[in-house]
Scaffold this motif. Structure first.
Motif, mmCIF file in Angstrom:
data_model
loop_
_atom_site.group_PDB
_atom_site.id
_atom_site.type_symbol
_atom_site.label_atom_id
_atom_site.label_comp_id
_atom_site.label_asym_id
_atom_site.label_seq_id
_atom_site.Cartn_x
_atom_site.Cartn_y
_atom_site.Cartn_z
ATOM 1 N N ILE A 11 -9.447 7.300 15.858
ATOM 2 C CA ILE A 11 -9.112 8.447 14.988
ATOM 3 C C ILE A 11 -7.348 8.534 15.246
ATOM 4 O O ILE A 11 -7.045 8.985 14.692
ATOM 5 C CB ILE A 11 -9.652 9.578 16.088
ATOM 6 C CG1 ILE A 11 -10.338 9.973 16.219
ATOM 7 C CG2 ILE A 11 -8.839 10.674 16.081
ATOM 8 C CD1 ILE A 11 -12.033 10.580 16.659
ATOM 9 N N LEU A 12 -6.654 8.164 15.829
ATOM 10 C CA LEU A 12 -5.729 7.671 16.733
ATOM 11 C C LEU A 12 -4.728 6.811 14.906
ATOM 12 O O LEU A 12 -3.946 7.656 14.616
ATOM 13 C CB LEU A 12 -5.042 7.181 17.393
ATOM 14 C CG LEU A 12 -5.024 8.437 19.012
ATOM 15 C CD1 LEU A 12 -4.239 7.150 20.027
ATOM 16 C CD2 LEU A 12 -3.888 8.965 18.731
ATOM 17 N N ALA A 13 -5.436 5.768 14.552
ATOM 18 C CA ALA A 13 -5.852 4.701 13.477
ATOM 19 C C ALA A 13 -5.016 5.683 12.187
ATOM 20 O O ALA A 13 -4.374 5.608 11.263
ATOM 21 C CB ALA A 13 -5.974 3.685 13.794
ATOM 22 N N MET A 14 -6.430 6.911 12.393
ATOM 23 C CA MET A 14 -6.740 7.126 11.069
ATOM 24 C C MET A 14 -5.301 8.159 10.737
ATOM 25 O O MET A 14 -4.847 9.263 9.931
ATOM 26 C CB MET A 14 -7.805 8.414 10.934
ATOM 27 C CG MET A 14 -8.775 7.294 10.691
ATOM 28 S SD MET A 14 -10.675 8.303 10.908
ATOM 29 C CE MET A 14 -12.137 7.217 10.532
ATOM 30 N N GLY A 15 -4.892 9.135 11.914
ATOM 31 C CA GLY A 15 -4.009 10.049 12.142
ATOM 32 C C GLY A 15 -2.570 9.600 11.318
ATOM 33 O O GLY A 15 -1.919 9.811 11.321
ATOM 34 N N LEU A 16 -2.148 8.583 12.235
ATOM 35 C CA LEU A 16 -1.529 7.699 11.858
ATOM 36 C C LEU A 16 -1.695 7.206 9.919
ATOM 37 O O LEU A 16 0.001 7.115 8.735
ATOM 38 C CB LEU A 16 -1.533 6.431 12.638
ATOM 39 C CG LEU A 16 -0.508 6.495 13.648
ATOM 40 C CD1 LEU A 16 -0.889 4.697 14.656
ATOM 41 C CD2 LEU A 16 1.065 7.031 13.756
ATOM 42 N N ILE A 17 -2.281 7.057 9.796
ATOM 43 C CA ILE A 17 -2.550 7.145 8.347
ATOM 44 C C ILE A 17 -2.542 7.195 7.223
ATOM 45 O O ILE A 17 -0.826 8.143 6.281
ATOM 46 C CB ILE A 17 -4.277 6.196 7.612
ATOM 47 C CG1 ILE A 17 -4.250 4.806 8.596
ATOM 48 C CG2 ILE A 17 -3.891 6.378 6.217
ATOM 49 C CD1 ILE A 17 -5.831 4.378 7.993
ATOM 50 N N VAL A 18 -2.561 9.029 7.893
ATOM 51 C CA VAL A 18 -2.562 11.063 7.116
ATOM 52 C C VAL A 18 -0.745 10.717 6.932
ATOM 53 O O VAL A 18 0.189 10.890 6.155
ATOM 54 C CB VAL A 18 -3.542 11.154 7.961
ATOM 55 C CG1 VAL A 18 -2.742 13.082 7.358
ATOM 56 C CG2 VAL A 18 -4.674 11.037 7.620
ATOM 57 N N TYR A 19 -0.082 10.832 8.469
ATOM 58 C CA TYR A 19 1.470 10.395 8.673
ATOM 59 C C TYR A 19 2.207 10.041 7.559
ATOM 60 O O TYR A 19 2.742 10.340 6.627
ATOM 61 C CB TYR A 19 1.572 10.804 10.118
ATOM 62 C CG TYR A 19 3.381 10.684 9.928
ATOM 63 C CD1 TYR A 19 3.788 12.267 10.129
ATOM 64 C CD2 TYR A 19 3.722 9.919 10.938
ATOM 65 C CE1 TYR A 19 5.702 11.587 10.607
ATOM 66 C CE2 TYR A 19 4.879 9.758 10.395
ATOM 67 C CZ TYR A 19 5.756 10.887 10.419
ATOM 68 O OH TYR A 19 7.287 10.734 11.174
ATOM 69 N N ASN A 20 1.478 8.546 8.073
ATOM 70 C CA ASN A 20 2.258 7.113 6.923
ATOM 71 C C ASN A 20 2.286 8.186 5.086
ATOM 72 O O ASN A 20 3.172 7.953 4.876
ATOM 73 C CB ASN A 20 2.264 6.373 7.045
ATOM 74 C CG ASN A 20 2.136 5.770 8.426
ATOM 75 O OD1 ASN A 20 3.574 6.016 8.908
ATOM 76 N ND2 ASN A 20 1.943 4.912 8.802
ATOM 77 N N ILE A 39 3.464 -0.328 5.480
ATOM 78 C CA ILE A 39 3.498 -1.179 6.099
ATOM 79 C C ILE A 39 2.651 -0.906 7.232
ATOM 80 O O ILE A 39 1.790 -1.435 7.832
ATOM 81 C CB ILE A 39 5.043 -2.099 6.635
ATOM 82 C CG1 ILE A 39 5.495 -2.799 5.575
ATOM 83 C CG2 ILE A 39 4.384 -2.896 7.990
ATOM 84 C CD1 ILE A 39 7.075 -3.215 6.119
ATOM 85 N N GLY A 40 2.653 0.715 7.958
ATOM 86 C CA GLY A 40 2.647 1.024 8.744
ATOM 87 C C GLY A 40 1.010 1.324 8.069
ATOM 88 O O GLY A 40 -0.217 1.527 8.977
ATOM 89 N N ILE A 41 0.663 1.792 6.996
ATOM 90 C CA ILE A 41 -0.877 2.207 6.481
ATOM 91 C C ILE A 41 -1.913 0.904 6.848
ATOM 92 O O ILE A 41 -2.906 0.775 6.475
ATOM 93 C CB ILE A 41 -0.629 2.948 4.866
ATOM 94 C CG1 ILE A 41 -0.267 4.379 4.958
ATOM 95 C CG2 ILE A 41 -1.690 2.621 4.679
ATOM 96 C CD1 ILE A 41 0.088 4.634 3.662
ATOM 97 N N CYS A 46 -5.569 -2.888 9.519
ATOM 98 C CA CYS A 46 -6.114 -3.893 10.401
ATOM 99 C C CYS A 46 -6.882 -3.174 11.190
ATOM 100 O O CYS A 46 -7.540 -3.951 12.150
ATOM 101 C CB CYS A 46 -5.419 -4.877 10.074
ATOM 102 S SG CYS A 46 -4.611 -4.978 8.107
ATOM 103 N N ALA A 47 -6.119 -2.232 12.039
ATOM 104 C CA ALA A 47 -6.765 -1.666 13.293
ATOM 105 C C ALA A 47 -8.878 -1.668 13.251
ATOM 106 O O ALA A 47 -8.717 -1.828 14.094
ATOM 107 C CB ALA A 47 -4.978 -0.738 14.029
ATOM 108 N N ILE A 48 -8.345 -0.284 12.560
ATOM 109 C CA ILE A 48 -9.529 -0.100 12.556
ATOM 110 C C ILE A 48 -10.869 -0.814 12.242
ATOM 111 O O ILE A 48 -11.717 -1.066 12.509
ATOM 112 C CB ILE A 48 -9.758 0.908 11.247
ATOM 113 C CG1 ILE A 48 -8.395 2.393 11.896
ATOM 114 C CG2 ILE A 48 -10.419 1.617 10.691
ATOM 115 C CD1 ILE A 48 -8.032 3.502 10.634
ATOM 116 N N VAL A 49 -10.041 -1.752 11.170
ATOM 117 C CA VAL A 49 -11.236 -2.713 10.557
ATOM 118 C C VAL A 49 -11.320 -4.017 12.014
ATOM 119 O O VAL A 49 -12.768 -3.889 12.255
ATOM 120 C CB VAL A 49 -10.769 -3.727 9.402
ATOM 121 C CG1 VAL A 49 -11.338 -5.410 9.266
ATOM 122 C CG2 VAL A 49 -10.181 -2.943 7.990
#
Length: 65
Positions: A11-20, A39-41, A46-49
């Motif tokens: 969920i945190l990684a998805m939040g970072l995707i939305v922010y980026n 690069i952040g996206i 990658c972290a999610i996968v």
């Protein structure tokens, strides 16, 4: 790592995707801060996968025991 921690990290990684995505300038996506956002996206994806692969391997490990 237990399942709830994995879900929280996903969920945190998805939040970072939305922010980026909000930081990307779609007119010039490879200029300035947009490159860092891309690069952040990719890193978050990658972290999610990796976490999904880890969760799948743990399920397989439980079935084999």
């Amino acid at each position: 790592m237990n399942k709830t921690l994995n879900i929280i990290i996903i969920i945190l990684a998805m939040g970072l995707i939305v922010y980026n995505v909000t930081l990307v300038d779609f007119d010039n996506p490879l200029q300035g801060d947009s490159t860092i956002a891309l690069i952040g996206i990719v890193a978050s994806l990658c972290a999610i996968v990796l976490l999904l692969i880890f969760m799948g391997s743990k399920k397989i490990e439980k079935k084999l025991k």
